[in-house]
Scaffold this active site. Structure first.
Site, PDB file in Angstrom:
ATOM      1  N   GLY A  71       0.785  -1.396   0.155  1.00 55.40           N
ATOM      2  CA  GLY A  71      -0.104  -0.007   0.158  1.00 55.40           C
ATOM      3  C   GLY A  71       0.857   1.269  -0.157  1.00 55.40           C
ATOM      4  N   THR A  72       1.998   1.200   0.743  1.00 56.33           N
ATOM      5  CA  THR A  72       2.885   2.420   0.726  1.00 56.33           C
ATOM      6  C   THR A  72       3.536   2.703  -0.566  1.00 56.33           C
ATOM      7  OG1 THR A  72       3.726   1.943   2.988  1.00 56.33           O
ATOM      8  CG2 THR A  72       5.348   3.175   1.284  1.00 56.33           C
ATOM      9  N   SER A 199      -4.086  -2.762   0.207  1.00 59.83           N
ATOM     10  CA  SER A 199      -3.101  -3.751   0.591  1.00 59.83           C
ATOM     11  C   SER A 199      -3.622  -5.081   0.720  1.00 59.83           C
ATOM     12  CB  SER A 199      -2.052  -3.129   1.758  1.00 59.83           C
ATOM     13  OG  SER A 199      -1.371  -4.066   2.124  1.00 59.83           O
ATOM     14  N   ALA A 200      -2.999  -6.082   0.397  1.00 61.08           N
ATOM     15  CA  ALA A 200      -3.599  -7.398   0.400  1.00 61.08           C
ATOM     16  C   ALA A 200      -3.450  -7.947   1.799  1.00 61.08           C
ATOM     17  CB  ALA A 200      -2.918  -8.527  -0.641  1.00 61.08           C
ATOM     18  N   THR A 237       9.298  -7.613 -13.570  1.00 60.67           N
ATOM     19  CA  THR A 237       8.415  -8.915 -13.327  1.00 60.67           C
ATOM     20  C   THR A 237       7.361  -8.806 -12.232  1.00 60.67           C
ATOM     21  OG1 THR A 237      10.420  -9.962 -14.477  1.00 60.67           O
ATOM     22  CG2 THR A 237       8.749 -11.324 -13.436  1.00 60.67           C
ATOM     23  N   CYS A 325       3.858   1.006  11.398  1.00 59.63           N
ATOM     24  CA  CYS A 325       4.899   1.714  10.745  1.00 59.63           C
ATOM     25  C   CYS A 325       5.459   2.959  11.807  1.00 59.63           C
ATOM     26  CB  CYS A 325       4.323   2.662   9.366  1.00 59.63           C
ATOM     27  SG  CYS A 325       3.764   1.484   8.409  1.00 59.63           S
TER      28      CYS A 325
END
Length: 390
Positions: A71-72, A199-200, A237, A325
């Site tokens: 997400g960052t 974000s996953a 990739t 964070c």
């Protein structure tokens, strides 16, 4: 010792079906998705399927999804990539004081590069006033970046009202939805959002997989240049296994969202009521009702949140005192401070973020262990004796 994990805002456990999907991919998914042979095409097909699931989660089109590492990275790509692309149109950006540092710090970088930043205040519940957004717009404003929901205090921002304003004024609207996407309904079309970060690992997917939605027609300059992956907007990739895990997590989050919301909200309320009934001088952070279902942020007066965190950890309970964070910083949270909480009280912030793996037994275990920890810490506080009868 019983183990209880209530730090889902830092990262959720991966859903078993996500793990199984990724295991199956690891057996055969070694082809480079950019190659034209069957091995490459197979992986590319799986990535495109994941793209469809992530897009469906937020009511977007598959070609509007750019996969990122986190997400960052998505926030950095949105802010730096879009603002640079529109620099000839203007240099003014509007944001709020309670954004995550993955938004605030890129904006500081842009500020040093000649952009002007307006940081809007929030009310005591952490809510941005859409009228403040309207008043802050100038002829040079090119973007408004206001988060969809705040992970630290749980408050859900008025995205639709802000999106309506930005659409009428022809300004790009970016929303950091890392804490929201996959946990509550997010609709980029209904809210007129032009760019959205997610974000996953916030909804049962793997860490190290994120995505940025960018509406068709919005220009963006890549941060990472090289090949033409992700439509030339993010070279390198693809992290195929992470992307495929994120796609499965998005599919499951869409299917199970209402059930998950009902469950974690009920557990959160049980925990909140139990704490308020057994511990004095506790104050809830964030909006009373308009908040992420599993979020319970509170300030416990006369003690430090980090001390509570460490004592709970010794009992097998994992919580946080704010954003992961900034967990090693000794400073009070800028989010809590922006809501007007006194600096000393803000030091007593503890964040419980419940998830689908939590149970009533987990909540009862916390309610058994937390009160004596708080009492023990308060007995060491010189201010407690003076204030406990107030």
């Amino acid at each position: 010792m019983k183990k209880v994990y209530m730090d889902n805002i830092s990262g959720t456990p991966m859903h078993p079906e996500v793990v199984e999907t990724m295991k199956q991919f690891m057996d055969n998914g070694f082809g480079n998705p950019s190659n034209l042979h069957q091995y490459g095409r197979t992986v590319n097909d799986m990535i495109q399927q994941a793209r469809e699931h992530v897009a469906d989660l937020i009511h977007a089109k598959p070609n509007e999804i750019i996969f990122t590492s986190t997400g960052t990275e998505a926030n950095n790509l949105a802010l730096k990539g879009i603002c640079r692309a529109y620099k000839k149109k203007g240099n003014h950006i509007i944001t709020s004081e309670i954004e995550h540092f993955s938004v605030l710090n890129p904006l500081k970088f842009l500020e040093k590069s000649g952009y002007t930043i307006t940081r809007l205040p929030v009310d005591k519940s952490g809510m941005v006033n859409p009228s403040d957004v309207q008043r802050a717009i100038t002829p040079t404003t090119i973007m408004v970046s206001i988060m969809y929901a705040n992970g630290e205090i749980g408050t859900i921002e008025p995205a639709k009202e802000i999106g309506t304003i930005t659409k009428e004024r022809g300004i790009i609207f970016h929303a950091d939805a890392v804490a929201a996407a996959g946990n509550i309904p997010v609709d980029v079309t209904d809210c007129h959002i032009d760019a959205l970060s997610m974000s996953a690992n916030q909804f049962g997917g793997p860490p190290g997989a994120g995505a940025l939605f960018v509406r068709e027609g919005i220009r963006l300059l890549p941060l990472i240049e090289g090949g033409v992956q992700e439509g030339g907007r993010r070279a390198g990739t693809e992290n195929a296994i992470g992307i495929i895990g994120m796609g499965k997590a998005a599919e499951l989050a869409k299917q199970e969202m209402q059930e998950r919301m009902n469950k974690v909200r009920k557990l959160k309320d049980r925990l909140k009521d139990g704490i308020l009934n057994t511990i004095s001088h506790v104050y809830i952070n964030g909006h009373e009702t308009n908040r992420i279902p599993g979020n319970l942020s509170l300030c416990i007066e006369y003690i430090e949140g980090e001390s509570v965190l460490l004592f709970l950890d010794m009992e097998g309970i994992a919580v946080s005192s704010g954003s992961a964070c900034t967990s090693r910083s000794l400073k009070a949270s800028h989010v809590i401070m922006a809501t007007g909480v006194d600096a000393a009280l803000a030091q007593g912030t503890v964040l419980f973020s419940l998830g689908i793996n939590n149970s009533e037994d987990d909540v009862d275990y916390v309610l058994e262990k937390l009160p004596p920890i708080v009492e023990r810490l308060r007995q060491m506080s010189p201010l407690y004796e003076k204030g406990k009868n107030i």
